[in-house]
Scaffold this motif. Sequence first.
Motif, PDB file in Angstrom:
ATOM      1  N   LEU A 107       0.567  -1.273   0.409  1.00  0.00           N
ATOM      2  CA  LEU A 107      -0.151   0.103   0.427  1.00  0.00           C
ATOM      3  C   LEU A 107       0.855   1.427   0.194  1.00  0.00           C
ATOM      4  O   LEU A 107       0.506   1.829  -0.192  1.00  0.00           O
ATOM      5  N   MET A 108       1.542   0.922   1.143  1.00  0.00           N
ATOM      6  CA  MET A 108       2.401   2.728   0.555  1.00  0.00           C
ATOM      7  C   MET A 108       3.544   2.371  -0.597  1.00  0.00           C
ATOM      8  O   MET A 108       3.750   3.974  -0.811  1.00  0.00           O
ATOM      9  N   GLN A 109       4.390   1.639  -1.183  1.00  0.00           N
ATOM     10  CA  GLN A 109       4.831   1.719  -2.510  1.00  0.00           C
ATOM     11  C   GLN A 109       3.452   2.588  -3.284  1.00  0.00           C
ATOM     12  O   GLN A 109       3.497   3.453  -4.010  1.00  0.00           O
ATOM     13  N   PHE A 110       2.571   1.758  -3.472  1.00  0.00           N
ATOM     14  CA  PHE A 110       0.943   2.484  -4.253  1.00  0.00           C
ATOM     15  C   PHE A 110       0.882   3.858  -4.611  1.00  0.00           C
ATOM     16  O   PHE A 110       1.035   4.555  -5.503  1.00  0.00           O
ATOM     17  N   GLN A 111       1.132   4.459  -3.322  1.00  0.00           N
ATOM     18  CA  GLN A 111       0.860   4.900  -2.070  1.00  0.00           C
ATOM     19  C   GLN A 111       1.448   6.411  -2.590  1.00  0.00           C
ATOM     20  O   GLN A 111       1.328   6.979  -3.866  1.00  0.00           O
ATOM     21  N   SER A 112       2.888   6.277  -3.045  1.00  0.00           N
ATOM     22  CA  SER A 112       3.824   7.017  -3.685  1.00  0.00           C
ATOM     23  C   SER A 112       4.126   7.149  -4.553  1.00  0.00           C
ATOM     24  O   SER A 112       3.886   8.408  -5.401  1.00  0.00           O
ATOM     25  N   ASP A 113       3.668   6.320  -5.405  1.00  0.00           N
ATOM     26  CA  ASP A 113       3.569   5.804  -6.841  1.00  0.00           C
ATOM     27  C   ASP A 113       2.171   6.393  -7.219  1.00  0.00           C
ATOM     28  O   ASP A 113       2.489   7.069  -8.815  1.00  0.00           O
ATOM     29  N   ILE A 114       1.365   6.145  -6.532  1.00  0.00           N
ATOM     30  CA  ILE A 114       0.067   7.409  -6.982  1.00  0.00           C
ATOM     31  C   ILE A 114       0.084   8.385  -7.486  1.00  0.00           C
ATOM     32  O   ILE A 114      -0.175   9.521  -8.006  1.00  0.00           O
ATOM     33  N   LEU A 115       1.148   9.582  -6.157  1.00  0.00           N
ATOM     34  CA  LEU A 115       1.273  10.376  -5.923  1.00  0.00           C
ATOM     35  C   LEU A 115       1.849  11.135  -6.585  1.00  0.00           C
ATOM     36  O   LEU A 115       2.463  12.272  -6.735  1.00  0.00           O
ATOM     37  N   GLY A 116       3.158   9.462  -7.233  1.00  0.00           N
ATOM     38  CA  GLY A 116       4.545  10.652  -7.295  1.00  0.00           C
ATOM     39  C   GLY A 116       5.317  11.614  -6.193  1.00  0.00           C
ATOM     40  O   GLY A 116       6.294  13.005  -6.957  1.00  0.00           O
ATOM     41  N   VAL A 117       4.760  11.099  -5.495  1.00  0.00           N
ATOM     42  CA  VAL A 117       5.645  11.538  -3.538  1.00  0.00           C
ATOM     43  C   VAL A 117       6.338  10.782  -3.296  1.00  0.00           C
ATOM     44  O   VAL A 117       5.672   9.766  -2.485  1.00  0.00           O
ATOM     45  N   PRO A 118       7.318  11.276  -2.789  1.00  0.00           N
ATOM     46  CA  PRO A 118       7.679  10.632  -1.600  1.00  0.00           C
ATOM     47  C   PRO A 118       6.926  10.124   0.312  1.00  0.00           C
ATOM     48  O   PRO A 118       6.189  10.917   0.407  1.00  0.00           O
ATOM     49  N   VAL A 119       6.613   8.746   0.404  1.00  0.00           N
ATOM     50  CA  VAL A 119       5.921   8.799   1.854  1.00  0.00           C
ATOM     51  C   VAL A 119       7.243   8.048   2.665  1.00  0.00           C
ATOM     52  O   VAL A 119       7.573   7.165   2.519  1.00  0.00           O
ATOM     53  N   ASP A 120       6.947   8.868   3.619  1.00  0.00           N
ATOM     54  CA  ASP A 120       8.078   8.344   4.938  1.00  0.00           C
ATOM     55  C   ASP A 120       7.235   7.995   5.614  1.00  0.00           C
ATOM     56  O   ASP A 120       6.028   9.063   6.979  1.00  0.00           O
TER      57      ASP A 120
END
Length: 498
Positions: free
Chosen positions: A418-431
Motif C-alpha cells: 500500500l505504501m509503495q502504491f501510495q507513493s507511485d500514485i502521488l508521485g511523492v515520497p512517502v515517509d
Amino acid sequence: MGKKYVLALDQGTTSSRAIVFDQGSNIVAVAQKEFTQIYPKPGWVEHNAEEIWSTQIGVAAEAVAKAGIEAKDIAAIGITNQRETTVVWEKSTGKPVYNAIVWQCRRTAPICDELKAKGLAPMFREKTGLVVDAYFSGTKVKWILDNVPGAREKAEKGELLFGTIDTWLIWKLTGGKVHVTDYSNASRTLLFNIRELKWDAEILKELNVPASLLPTVRPSSDVYGTTDPAVFLGAKIPIAGAAGDQQAALFGQTCFQPGMAKNTYGTGCFMLMNTGDKLFESKNGLLTTIAWGLNGKVEYALEGSIFIAGAAVQWLRDGLKLIETAPDSEYYAKKVKDTEGVYVVPAFVGLGAPYWDMKARGAILGLTRGSSKAHIVRATLDSLAYQTKDVLSAMEADSGITLQALKVDGGAVSNNLLMQFQSDILGVPVDRPQVTETTALGAAYLAGLAVGVWQSKEDLVQNWKLDARFEPSMNQDVRGQLYKGWQKAVKRAMDWED
Ligand SMILES: Nc1ncnc2c1ncn2[C@@H]1O[C@H](COP(=O)(O)OP(=O)(O)O)[C@@H](O)[C@H]1O
Ligand SMILES: O=P(O)(O)OC[C@H](O)CO
C-alpha cells in the motif's frame, strides 16, 4: 529516575488504547481493547459510552502494569480521541441519555439537508471552517435532544452535559468534576467559531442547543485536573493534554511548521497540513480546523477527511470474509501485478473530502470474468491511495504548497504494498516513521509539555526517526491512466442513495 513517564489514552473508533512513553518518546508498554460497534440501521453507527470508558480505563491499568511502573511514576496523562462522536449525559448521575453517536453515523443527513436548503452552509463554513455534513457533532446533539424522550426538557433545565470523547473521558477520570474540551476537539463540533474562539450563539440558536450543555474550551496542553484516585489506580495524576486524534497525530509527527503534512491510515484516513496562524478557506472541499491551542494561541490546519480507509480492509475481513487478518490483504494483493481495471469505491457511509456526498454508496466497478479475489483485495487497498491522492491534490491547490514528502502513520501503514502504491500514485515520497503510534505520541507530547517532561516543541523534533521511505517508481502515463479510472469510478458511486 523520578516521574518521567507519560501515559497516553488513545480512544479510537474501533479500539481503546493506552501507551506508556518514556522521556525519549520510546514506547514502554501498550494495551489495547476493541469494543462493540453498534449498527442499529443502515448508515447508523453507535458506541456504548460506558463501554468506551470501561475499555479505556481497563487498558490504562493494563499498560501501567505491563510497563512495570506504578501510577505515581506517571508525570501526566494525555488524552486523544476519535473526534466528533457525541455523548450527552446527566450531570447528576453521570449516565448517558443515549448511546454515543459516532462520527460515521449518517442519521442526521436530513437535518443537514434542511440547513443547506435554508442557505446556511456558507455561514457554517465561514464560522466553523466545516461543511454542513452529518459527520460533525452539532446535528448529532440536536438529534439526541429532539429524539430521546425527556432529553430536551432536562437540557433546558441545565441537567445535561454534552461532550466529545475527550470531554467524556476527562469527566469520568476526574470523578465528574471537570467538564472541558480542547480547541482541536471543539473545532469539530460545528458549534465552535474558529475565528472568535468561542461557542457560536447564532449556531446554537439555529440548532436549538442550550449553551449550558457545552464544556469549557481549553488549550490542548494544559492541566485540566487530576485523576480521582477512586477511579484511577489510587493516584492523583495530572490530566495535562487533549487533542482530537488527527491533530494529535500531526503533533506527534512533529509537523510544527506551516506546510508540513501527515496522513493517518486508520478506520478512516485523515490528511492534515499545518497552516500556522493562517486560516485557509478551502475552495476544493477541504476543512479548516484548529490544529491545537498551545502557548497562548491556536494554530490552524487544512484537513482532508476520508471516512473509509482501513475500515474497507475490515470489510474484506469481516463482511466478505476474503481475508482472515488485515495484514493478509498484502499477501493476496501481491498475487496480482495490478487490479486489471477493477476499482473499489468504499463509499459505505457516503464520501467525505473532497466530494462531501452523503448519498454516495460503495461500488465495485470494472469486473470481468477474469476478476479474482486478489484483484478485489488489491483494488480495496488501492482505494486508500486514490482517496489520499484526491485529498492531496485539493490541499496543494488550496495552499499553493507542493508537498516534498508525505509523513504517514496509523494501523495500515505497515502494509508495504500500500505504501509503495501510495507513493507511485502521488508521485511523492512517502515517509514512515519508526513510531507509527503518532496519535498517542502527540497526546503524550501535549501532556508532557504542560508538566515539563519536555521543555519545548523543538526538543521533540529530534525524536522523530525514519523507518522507511517509499520512492515513486511508476511511469507518469500509467499513473495518469489509473487515476483517471478512479475518478470515473467515484462518479458512478456518487448520488446513489435516495
Ligand atoms: N497490514 C495492514 N494492511 C491494511 N490495513 C491494515 C493493516 N493493518 C491494520 N490495518 C487497518 O488499519 C486499521 C487499524 O488502524 P488503527 O490506526 O488502529 O485505527 P483506528 O485508530 O481508527 O481504530 C484497521 O481498519 C485495519 O483494517
Ligand atoms: O478513531 P480514528 O483513528 O478512526 O479517527 C477518527 C477521526 O477522528 C474521525 O474524525
